[in-house]
Structure formats: structure tokens, C-alpha cells
Motif scaffolding. Structure first.
Motif, mmCIF file in Angstrom:
data_model
loop_
_atom_site.group_PDB
_atom_site.id
_atom_site.type_symbol
_atom_site.label_atom_id
_atom_site.label_comp_id
_atom_site.label_asym_id
_atom_site.label_seq_id
_atom_site.Cartn_x
_atom_site.Cartn_y
_atom_site.Cartn_z
ATOM 1 N N PRO A 1 0.822 -1.207 0.000
ATOM 2 C CA PRO A 1 0.000 0.000 0.000
ATOM 3 C C PRO A 1 0.858 1.259 0.000
ATOM 4 N N GLN A 2 0.446 2.241 -0.780
ATOM 5 C CA GLN A 2 1.198 3.476 -0.919
ATOM 6 C C GLN A 2 0.614 4.568 -0.017
ATOM 7 N N GLY A 3 1.471 5.504 0.417
ATOM 8 C CA GLY A 3 1.019 6.655 1.188
ATOM 9 C C GLY A 3 0.281 6.272 2.457
ATOM 10 N N LEU A 4 -0.791 6.997 2.738
ATOM 11 C CA LEU A 4 -1.556 6.778 3.966
ATOM 12 C C LEU A 4 -2.478 5.560 3.889
ATOM 13 N N ASN A 5 -2.404 4.789 2.825
ATOM 14 C CA ASN A 5 -3.194 3.562 2.744
ATOM 15 C C ASN A 5 -2.609 2.452 3.605
ATOM 16 N N SER A 6 -1.373 2.618 4.061
ATOM 17 C CA SER A 6 -0.707 1.594 4.865
ATOM 18 C C SER A 6 -1.083 1.728 6.341
ATOM 19 N N PRO A 7 -1.541 0.638 6.995
ATOM 20 C CA PRO A 7 -1.971 0.701 8.400
ATOM 21 C C PRO A 7 -0.880 1.174 9.357
ATOM 22 N N LYS B 1 1.345 3.295 8.866
ATOM 23 C CA LYS B 1 1.499 4.745 8.745
ATOM 24 C C LYS B 1 0.389 5.483 9.486
ATOM 25 N N HIS B 2 -0.770 4.842 9.634
ATOM 26 C CA HIS B 2 -1.840 5.444 10.437
ATOM 27 C C HIS B 2 -1.356 5.614 11.877
ATOM 28 N N PHE B 3 -0.768 4.560 12.413
ATOM 29 C CA PHE B 3 -0.265 4.601 13.789
ATOM 30 C C PHE B 3 0.836 5.644 13.931
ATOM 31 N N HIS B 4 1.749 5.687 12.967
ATOM 32 C CA HIS B 4 2.865 6.633 13.044
ATOM 33 C C HIS B 4 2.370 8.073 13.004
ATOM 34 N N LEU B 5 1.393 8.368 12.137
ATOM 35 C CA LEU B 5 0.869 9.724 12.025
ATOM 36 C C LEU B 5 0.141 10.131 13.298
ATOM 37 N N ARG B 6 -0.683 9.224 13.855
ATOM 38 C CA ARG B 6 -1.378 9.537 15.119
ATOM 39 C C ARG B 6 -0.372 9.847 16.219
ATOM 40 N N TYR C 1 -1.835 17.764 5.496
ATOM 41 C CA TYR C 1 -1.118 16.607 4.964
ATOM 42 C C TYR C 1 -1.200 16.663 3.447
ATOM 43 N N LEU C 2 -0.040 16.589 2.789
ATOM 44 C CA LEU C 2 0.031 16.707 1.342
ATOM 45 C C LEU C 2 0.406 15.366 0.720
ATOM 46 N N GLU C 3 -0.152 15.106 -0.432
ATOM 47 C CA GLU C 3 0.128 13.875 -1.188
ATOM 48 C C GLU C 3 -0.151 12.622 -0.349
ATOM 49 N N THR C 4 -1.415 12.446 0.010
ATOM 50 C CA THR C 4 -1.805 11.293 0.837
ATOM 51 C C THR C 4 -1.833 10.002 0.038
ATOM 52 N N ARG C 5 -2.056 10.105 -1.269
ATOM 53 C CA ARG C 5 -2.217 8.951 -2.162
ATOM 54 C C ARG C 5 -3.452 8.118 -1.818
ATOM 55 N N VAL C 6 -4.378 8.722 -1.113
ATOM 56 C CA VAL C 6 -5.645 8.058 -0.779
ATOM 57 C C VAL C 6 -6.690 8.495 -1.803
ATOM 58 N N LYS C 7 -7.201 7.541 -2.556
ATOM 59 C CA LYS C 7 -8.208 7.850 -3.564
ATOM 60 C C LYS C 7 -9.558 8.137 -2.903
ATOM 61 N N SER D 1 -1.660 24.317 20.709
ATOM 62 C CA SER D 1 -2.714 23.915 19.783
ATOM 63 C C SER D 1 -2.918 24.931 18.662
ATOM 64 N N ILE D 2 -2.295 26.121 18.784
ATOM 65 C CA ILE D 2 -2.369 27.100 17.710
ATOM 66 C C ILE D 2 -1.412 26.729 16.581
ATOM 67 N N CYS D 3 -0.445 25.874 16.877
ATOM 68 C CA CYS D 3 0.581 25.528 15.905
ATOM 69 C C CYS D 3 -0.020 24.817 14.708
ATOM 70 N N GLY D 4 0.606 25.013 13.562
ATOM 71 C CA GLY D 4 0.238 24.296 12.355
ATOM 72 C C GLY D 4 1.357 23.363 11.951
ATOM 73 N N VAL D 5 1.022 22.282 11.287
ATOM 74 C CA VAL D 5 2.027 21.289 10.898
ATOM 75 C C VAL D 5 1.875 20.979 9.422
ATOM 76 N N ILE D 6 3.009 20.913 8.703
ATOM 77 C CA ILE D 6 3.001 20.465 7.317
ATOM 78 C C ILE D 6 3.588 19.064 7.282
ATOM 79 N N LEU D 7 2.856 18.113 6.721
ATOM 80 C CA LEU D 7 3.358 16.753 6.555
ATOM 81 C C LEU D 7 3.236 16.401 5.076
ATOM 82 N N LYS D 8 4.274 15.776 4.524
ATOM 83 C CA LYS D 8 4.280 15.471 3.096
ATOM 84 C C LYS D 8 4.682 14.025 2.851
ATOM 85 N N GLY D 9 3.724 13.220 2.439
ATOM 86 C CA GLY D 9 3.994 11.878 1.954
ATOM 87 C C GLY D 9 4.745 10.965 2.901
ATOM 88 N N PHE D 10 4.762 9.679 2.582
ATOM 89 C CA PHE D 10 5.552 8.679 3.296
ATOM 90 C C PHE D 10 6.463 8.013 2.298
#
Length: 392
Positions: A143-149, A151-156, A169-175, A383-392
Motif C-alpha cells: 500500500p502506498q502513502g496513507l493507505n498503509s496501516p 502509517k496510520h499509527f505513526h501519524l497519530r 497533509y500533502l500527497e496522501t495517495r488516498v483515492k 494547539s495554535i501551531c500548524g504542521v506540514i506533513l508530506k507523503g511517506f
């Protein structure tokens, strides 16, 4: 300056002859060292996050699952019927209240279609969902991108450890058809707006905790989500543009024009623009390939027209690399955080902290607002902070 061959270990000390002709040994202290992978020899990730290692492990597991057993041939003829099975991926979406353009619980006043798509699979179905992994020459692709289980745990874990209430989150590869299956496993109680209505691949996710923020989306395109963020606890209100620039420079011109439109809507409000612009802004922001002024001219004109400037940054300067070796290695700064003059006046001690890539495709970035110019001081409100995450 000391030159070290790419891939070699960095020296702990050097020996040289001083002005008096005496051989001198000097210890070297590094402010930062690139992470080196023991598995593939690449730079920017460790062995645990190595893609090559994970692919090899998955191949080995598949080999172990294949087991051939000798069985006695049946003498009595019989028929084997294959039962048809169906699997439905459904997600119960609770409709939230929408007032004054505020988006909550997946409702969108821009009529963004992000509802769950029910997929029925049986033994006669020949369609293949690429986002779940597809068959290539008889082998199932990982599975590519956030489709991999995993990676769900890692992102949380990452979001919880950084204690943020809003991230992109950019380029999730989730259709589109797989969104209802993937998203509840990551942030089940958080609100989200996506760019699926502008691009089927959903290039951008903007996610926030409804207990921390309300979000009013003003513009949504293939390359940007723009809106007004309201932090409930502090009453802080600001404009945010989460950006993912196109690979094609002509299509990026649309992004530059959209940012200029946003600048007219912002007026005297604080505005932060963050993400992967897929474009460098200065001549010194790429190593491994020559930089032409024509590459940066349109982006510079856009930044000047919008009255934007780089926020103070910490961490790695170059935020992406092609993961190649020696002469083929290219690294560049295409991820950044830009703020306008009103933001600088209200939050002069803003920090854009870029982290090491780890298992991500680009260096993640965390935007923090400090009370005073003190690196040890805690953010005004994490909690005001913003985060940029790009692909796995």
C-alpha cells in the motif's frame, strides 16, 4: 573548509600543519549531522524507516505464507462451489452544524463531495483499487502513502507528540473511494476539508480538532486550501493557505494568481502561507542541479505582490532530496512558511521548525508562536501551531 566524500563517515578530528610548521590535531564539533541509513546507505532516514528494507521484509513474509502440501487425490468426483462474498466499506458520518460558513464534522459549504463510497467486491469483480495496492506480475504491491496501516499509527503518534490542533497533509495517495476507510483510522473525531472536489487524488488534507478550531474555507483549488482559522480558547483569528504546488511550472502560475487573490481577501488580517511550493525562491536553495533565474522569477513576483516573507526557520535548510547517491544527489528547499506584515506585527517570535525527514518524503514543519525571543520558552499555545506533513 573540509571536503568529505558523500556517503563517507564524518571525521571526528582533522590533522593539519599550522603556520609554525607544527602538525596539529583539531577536534570537530557538528551542530547537525544528517541521518544515514545502515540498510541502503541513503541519507535522510534511518534503518527503521528504510523503504527498501520494508519492501524486502514484505516479500519475505509473502514467501513464508506460501506453503505447498501433498494431498491424496480424491477418487470420488465432486464439485467445488465458490461462494460470492461482499465487503462494504461504510463510515457513519455525523452531520454537524454549519453556521457562518464554519465547517465541522466533514460538512462543507463549498459542496465538497467527500462522503463515503460503498465498494462491493465479489469473485467476478475485475476492478483493482490502486490505493489499496495492486497486482503487478502476480505480486501484490505494498500500500502506498496513507493507505498503509502502520502509517496510520505513526501519524497519530506524531500528532499527539507534537500536541497540535491543526495540520495539513500533502500527497496522501488516498483515492476518493478509499477515504472513508482510511481517515477514521487516523483522526476519527477531527474535522477535515480536502481537495477531492478539485482533484480526484485529494492532494491536500486540512485537518483540525473541532474542540480547538473553527474553520471558514474561502477558496479551494487543486493546489491550495485557503480559509480563516479561529482558535476557540484564545480567540486568535488568522488566515491560512495550505499549499501544494504542481510539478508543472505553467500550472503553478495558477497557484501564484490564486495567492494574489487571497492577499486581497486578507486585507489587514494575519496571514500564513505554508506547504510544498515545488518551487525555490532563491538561487542558493538547490544543490546538485543549476538554478536559472527564470525558475524563481514568477514565484518571487507573487511573494512580493502578496507582501509575504519567510518566517524564521530552524532545522534543516534543505527540505527534500531525491535520495540518490554521489553525482546524482539533488537536495532543495521547496517547503517553506511565509507570513505577511500583520502576522509579523502580532506574532514577532514565530518559529517554523523543520524536522528531519524520518519516514516522510519531505522534512515535516511545525509552526510555533512563542511569547518571547527565547528558545526555551514554551509556545503561546501549542494547539495554535500548524504542521506540514508530506507523503511517506
Amino acid at each position: 573548509m573540509v571536503e568529505v566524500k558523500f556517503g563517507d563517515d564524518l571525521p571526528e578530528q582533522i590533522e593539519f600543519e599550522n603556520e609554525n610548521g607544527v602538525l596539529t590535531s583539531q577536534m570537530i564539533k557538528y551542530e547537525w549531522r544528517p541521518i544515514k541509513c545502515d540498510e541502503c546507505g541513503g541519507v535522510g532516514h534511518d534503518g527503521e524507516a528504510c523503504r527498501m528494507k520494508k519492501e524486502e521484509v514484505q516479500k519475505e513474509r509473502k514467501k513464508l505464507k506460501i506453503k505447498k502440501v501433498w494431498v491424496v487425490k480424491a477418487t470420488v468426483p465432486h464439485k467445488v462451489q465458490t461462494a460470492k462474498t461482499s465487503q462494504e466499506a461504510q463510515m457513519g458520518m455525523q452531520e454537524g452544524e454549519v453556521t457562518c460558513g464554519v465547517i465541522d464534522h466533514l460538512l462543507n459549504p463549498l459542496n465538497i463531495e467527500i462522503a463515503a463510497k460503498v465498494i462491493e467486491v465479489n469473485d467476478m469483480t475485475k476492478e483493482k483499487n490502486v490505493s489499496d495496492g495492486q497486482m503487478e506480475n502476480g505480486n501484490e504491491r505494498a500500500p502506498q502513502g496513507l493507505n498503509s496501516p502502520w502509517k496510520h499509527f505513526h501519524l497519530r503518534k506524531f500528532i499527539q507528540s507534537q500536541n497540535v490542533g491543526l495540520f495539513g497533509y500533502l500527497e496522501t495517495r488516498v483515492k476518493t473511494g478509499n477515504f472513508a476507510k482510511v481517515y477514521p483510522r487516523i483522526c476519527p473525531n477531527w474535522s477535515i476539508v480536502t481537495s477531492y472536489s478539485a482533484f480526484p487524488g485529494g492532494r491536500i488534507w486540512l485537518v483540525w480538532s473541532p474542540s480547538c478550531f473553527t474553520v471558514d474555507v474561502r477558496m479551494l483549488t487543486e493546489q491550495m486550501i485557503y480559509g480563516v482559522m479561529n482558535h476557540k480558547a484564545s480567540g486568535v483569528q488568522f488566515c491560512l493557505s495550505m499549499v501544494y504546488g504542481h510539478n508543472d511550472k505553467e500550472k503553478r502560475s495558477e497557484l501564484w494568481n490564486d495567492l494574489i487573490k487571497c492577499s486581497r481577501d486578507v486585507m489587514n488580517t494575519q496571514w500564513v502561507v505554508m506547504g510544498d511550493f515545488n518551487n525555490i525562491l532563491n538561487l542558493n536553495e538547490r544543490i546538485g542541479q543549476p538554478v536559472l533565474f527564470s525558475e524563481i522569477e514568477r514565484f518571487r513576483n507573487c511573494v512580493d505582490s502578496c507582501g509575504l516573507g519567510d518566517a524564521k526557520m530552524t532545522g534543516p535548510f534543505y527540505t527534500w532530496s531525491n535520495k540518490q547517491q554521489e553525482d546524482d544527489y539533488v537536495t532543495t528547499k521547496i517547503d517553506r512558511v511565509l507570513v505577511n506584515g500583520q502576522w509579523e506585527l502580532c506574532y514577532p517570535y514565530t518559529e517554523a521548525a523543520f524536522l528531519l525527514e524520518g519516514c516522510y518524503d519531505h522534512c515535516p514543519c511545525i509552526v510555533k508562536i512563542h511569547k518571547e525571543l527565547n528558545k526555551r520558552a514554551k509556545p503561546l499555545d501549542s494547539s495554535i501551531c500548524g504542521v506540514i506533513l508530506k507523503g511517506f
